[in-house]
Design an enzyme around this catalytic site. Structure first.
Site, PDB file in Angstrom:
ATOM      1  N   SER A 112     -41.393 -67.708 -75.420  1.00 23.71           N
ATOM      2  CA  SER A 112     -42.805 -67.300 -75.370  1.00 23.71           C
ATOM      3  C   SER A 112     -43.553 -67.639 -76.653  1.00 23.71           C
ATOM      4  O   SER A 112     -44.732 -67.350 -76.783  1.00 23.71           O
ATOM      5  CB  SER A 112     -42.908 -65.797 -75.089  1.00 23.71           C
ATOM      6  OG  SER A 112     -42.128 -65.073 -76.027  1.00 23.71           O
ATOM      7  N   THR A 139     -84.921 -58.786 -52.441  1.00 26.01           N
ATOM      8  CA  THR A 139     -83.739 -58.349 -51.700  1.00 26.01           C
ATOM      9  C   THR A 139     -83.472 -59.489 -50.721  1.00 26.01           C
ATOM     10  O   THR A 139     -84.434 -60.122 -50.253  1.00 26.01           O
ATOM     11  CB  THR A 139     -83.966 -57.032 -50.927  1.00 26.01           C
ATOM     12  OG1 THR A 139     -84.926 -57.262 -49.912  1.00 26.01           O
ATOM     13  CG2 THR A 139     -84.441 -55.900 -51.833  1.00 26.01           C
ATOM     14  N   HIS A 140     -82.217 -59.768 -50.455  1.00 23.17           N
ATOM     15  CA  HIS A 140     -81.843 -60.936 -49.636  1.00 23.17           C
ATOM     16  C   HIS A 140     -82.420 -62.229 -50.214  1.00 23.17           C
ATOM     17  O   HIS A 140     -82.656 -63.181 -49.483  1.00 23.17           O
ATOM     18  CB  HIS A 140     -82.302 -60.779 -48.181  1.00 23.17           C
ATOM     19  CG  HIS A 140     -81.908 -59.477 -47.562  1.00 23.17           C
ATOM     20  ND1 HIS A 140     -80.789 -59.310 -46.771  1.00 23.17           N
ATOM     21  CD2 HIS A 140     -82.489 -58.252 -47.623  1.00 23.17           C
ATOM     22  CE1 HIS A 140     -80.708 -58.056 -46.370  1.00 23.17           C
ATOM     23  NE2 HIS A 140     -81.728 -57.381 -46.877  1.00 23.17           N
ATOM     24  N   SER A 152     -78.162 -84.932 -68.429  1.00 26.87           N
ATOM     25  CA  SER A 152     -77.336 -85.708 -67.507  1.00 26.87           C
ATOM     26  C   SER A 152     -77.158 -87.103 -68.098  1.00 26.87           C
ATOM     27  O   SER A 152     -78.053 -87.624 -68.757  1.00 26.87           O
ATOM     28  CB  SER A 152     -78.047 -85.797 -66.153  1.00 26.87           C
ATOM     29  OG  SER A 152     -77.674 -86.971 -65.481  1.00 26.87           O
ATOM     30  N   LYS A 173     -83.109 -84.515 -66.519  1.00 25.36           N
ATOM     31  CA  LYS A 173     -82.360 -83.270 -66.298  1.00 25.36           C
ATOM     32  C   LYS A 173     -82.168 -82.430 -67.553  1.00 25.36           C
ATOM     33  O   LYS A 173     -81.970 -82.929 -68.645  1.00 25.36           O
ATOM     34  CB  LYS A 173     -80.953 -83.591 -65.745  1.00 25.36           C
ATOM     35  CG  LYS A 173     -80.901 -84.157 -64.361  1.00 25.36           C
ATOM     36  CD  LYS A 173     -81.412 -83.208 -63.274  1.00 25.36           C
ATOM     37  CE  LYS A 173     -80.526 -82.000 -63.088  1.00 25.36           C
ATOM     38  NZ  LYS A 173     -79.215 -82.365 -62.530  1.00 25.36           N
ATOM     39  N   GLU A 190     -73.799 -71.543 -65.993  1.00 31.03           N
ATOM     40  CA  GLU A 190     -72.937 -72.094 -64.938  1.00 31.03           C
ATOM     41  C   GLU A 190     -71.468 -71.874 -65.269  1.00 31.03           C
ATOM     42  O   GLU A 190     -70.659 -71.512 -64.415  1.00 31.03           O
ATOM     43  CB  GLU A 190     -73.199 -73.590 -64.751  1.00 31.03           C
ATOM     44  CG  GLU A 190     -74.508 -73.912 -64.081  1.00 31.03           C
ATOM     45  CD  GLU A 190     -74.716 -75.417 -64.002  1.00 31.03           C
ATOM     46  OE1 GLU A 190     -74.529 -75.985 -62.923  1.00 31.03           O
ATOM     47  OE2 GLU A 190     -75.049 -76.035 -65.035  1.00 31.03           O
TER      48      GLU A 190
HETATM   49  N1  ARG Z   1     -40.550 -62.029 -75.696  1.00 25.51           N
HETATM   50  C1  ARG Z   1     -40.532 -60.832 -74.908  1.00 25.51           C
HETATM   51  C2  ARG Z   1     -41.919 -60.447 -74.489  1.00 25.51           C
HETATM   52  O1  ARG Z   1     -42.801 -61.184 -74.755  1.00 25.51           O
HETATM   53  C3  ARG Z   1     -39.916 -59.693 -75.597  1.00 25.51           C
HETATM   54  C4  ARG Z   1     -38.454 -59.884 -75.611  1.00 25.51           C
HETATM   55  C5  ARG Z   1     -37.719 -58.895 -74.892  1.00 25.51           C
HETATM   56  N2  ARG Z   1     -36.606 -59.621 -74.404  1.00 25.51           N
HETATM   57  C6  ARG Z   1     -35.373 -59.134 -74.356  1.00 25.51           C
HETATM   58  N3  ARG Z   1     -34.456 -59.913 -74.025  1.00 25.51           N
HETATM   59  N4  ARG Z   1     -35.139 -57.898 -74.639  1.00 25.51           N
HETATM   60  O2  ARG Z   1     -42.137 -59.439 -73.884  1.00 25.51           O
END
Ligand code: ARG
Length: 476
Positions: free
Chosen positions: A23, A155-156, A277, A283, A290
């Site tokens: 992560s 409205t509408h 544009s 434009k 948007e």
């Molecule tokens: N990287 C994990 C998270 O983002 C936390 C790790 C927990 N993982 C574990 N094997 N105990 O939540």
């Protein structure tokens, strides 16, 4: 490379599996929260005599060095170390030696990760409230300027009854007030310290959870260690609050897009927030509104993703929960950018009151007032409605608006109509007549304006009261 959890393993992780489960590419956003959480954790280990004074000092100094490097963006993260928690721990050990390995005493990545996200969500909740104040102020300023600007209310998407432009803008201020209220309420459930839950069941070390809670200015502790590491409700609440903010912003955005079109010409958006544009030289496109409208999808998607991820998950931590972060980060960042840009768009837009007035005058939006006029003279409203409908139909066939009909023409439909009808149907009178509470008459709009301003003052006081918890890096 040596893994921090390598002891039980005889083979290395498959490269794709390693990258798939890591992560660090996104949770590095939590680097400051992670290091500060660790500094407070190690202080607590020292204060509880779980680590010696010397060990505590060394680890704390090491973490402070890493904090400085994190602030200047010098830290180089590696996917080998999976997430922000293990990257920092590894860097600490590299920096100060094996004593760094004592940092994780009495703690798990499960409560550590939960702590980091609580700190992040708490900070972002406050920032979002600040940005809602900013947008509200922009709306209130325009409302102040345009208390006497009238436009057709719809409205509408059909011209319905004229209203003060301030009244229309104040409806949005009301939505934003509820958005602030939701965030201030969910803050209470975000402002809870999960650290000390360990992996699931607490820890065998004599830790002091209150030390950590107090140092990080949390209002409360989780009372159940399993709940502490399993709870993601506060993230769902925050992303849900963001989703409703986005719903409100898309409604405002849609009106700006319509109003700035040649068909309406009610506002001109500042050049700074529009683009041209590549082909059509004439434009001027309202890109910012948007995109606000378009970006709502990813925030709602984040909310769906979070709810789906959590549904039916057994207690306590499951790796699925690592998916909480990207949804949260993206939803919050998108909402913040939309709030900031919409504030600027509202601040700088030019309101074309003549065109608004012209569209009132070239409409039948005073028809209700003819019906009310008849009803006030004793005709049952249903009958008055019927008479007015016929009068309008006639006027359309004559290509006239109601104020252009002669008294004779009116009296063909009801002899009750007298010369004073012209006064009753004039746009200023139509608007001023709606003096009922919450109506569009000037005095009522003034009341709203001052109530919304009072709420902003109250919100600013709340922001002041949580400021200390915001300044994390000053705590350590
Ligand atoms: N990287 C994990 C998270 O983002 C936390 C790790 C927990 N993982 C574990 N094997 N105990 O939540």
């Amino acid at each position: 490379m040596m893994k921090l959890w390598g002891g039980r393993f005889t083979k290395t992780t498959d490269q794709l599996a390693l990258e798939f489960q890591a992560s660090i590419s996104f949770d590095q956003k939590l680097v400051i929260e992670d290091i500060i959480g660790s500094i407070v954790h190690v202080e607590m280990l020292g204060a509880s005599e779980i680590l010696t004074v010397k060990e505590t000092q060394t680890i704390k100094e090491g973490l402070k060095t890493l904090l400085e490097r994190a602030k200047t963006g010098e830290l180089a993260f590696s996917v080998e170390h999976e997430d922000i928690h293990m990257n920092i721990e590894k860097m600490l050990i590299d920096l100060i030696g094996p004593v760094g390995g004592k940092l994780h005493t009495g703690r798990s990545r499960n409560d550590q990760s939960a702590l980091d996200v609580h700190l992040f969500a708490r900070r972002k909740t406050v920032e979002l409230v600040g940005q809602l104040v900013m947008l509200s102020n922009a709306l209130l300023q325009q409302a102040d300027n345009h208390i006497d600007t009238l436009l057709p209310g719809y409205t509408h998407l059909q011209r319905a009854q004229p209203v003060r432009f301030a009244h229309h803008l104040l409806a949005y201020a009301g939505m934003l007030e509820r958005d602030m209220g939701r965030l201030i309420d969910s803050y209470k459930r975000t402002d809870m310290c999960p650290l000390g839950a360990g992996a699931i069941a607490g820890t065998t070390f004599p830790i002091d959870r209150h030390y950590v809670k107090d140092r990080l200015h949390f209002a409360n502790l989780y009372e159940n260690s399993m709940d502490a590491v399993s709870d993601r409700d506060y993230i769902v609440e925050l992303v849900s609050a963001c989703s409703l903010i986005m719903v409100h912003l898309t409604r405002l955005a849609e009106e700006l897009i319509l109003w700035s079109s040649e068909e309406f010409q009610y506002v001109e958006l500042d050049d700074a927030y529009c683009t041209g544009s590549s082909m059509m030289p004439q434009k001027k496109n309202p890109d910012i509104p948007e995109l606000v409208r378009g970006k709502s999808g990813r925030v709602f998607g984040g909310l769906m993703g979070l709810l789906t991820m959590l549904k039916a998950l057994p207690l306590s931590f499951n790796k699925d929960m690592q998916e909480d972060k990207e949804a949260l980060f993206d939803a919050v960042e998108t909402t913040e950018n939309c709030l900031i840009l919409m504030s600027a768009v509202i601040d700088t837009m030019v309101v074309k009151k003549e065109k608004m007035l012209q569209n009132i005058q070239q409409s039948y939006s005073n028809a209700t007032d003819l019906a009310d006029y008849l009803a006030s003279k004793g005709i049952p409203f249903r009958e008055a409605h019927e008479i007015t409908g016929k009068t309008v139909l006639y006027a359309i066939s004559e290509q006239k608006y109601l104020l252009q009909l002669t008294l004779d023409e009116y009296q063909q439909f009801s002899p009750i109509v007298q010369e004073d009808i012209y006064m009753f149907l004039a746009e200023e009178q139509v608007v001023e007549a709606r003096k009922s509470e919450g109506g569009t008459a000037r005095e009522q709009v003034q009341v709203q304006l001052s109530r919304r301003k009072q709420y902003i003052d109250h919100t600013n006081q709340w922001l002041q009261s949580v400021q200390e918890a915001q300044e994390l890096t000053r705590l350590v």
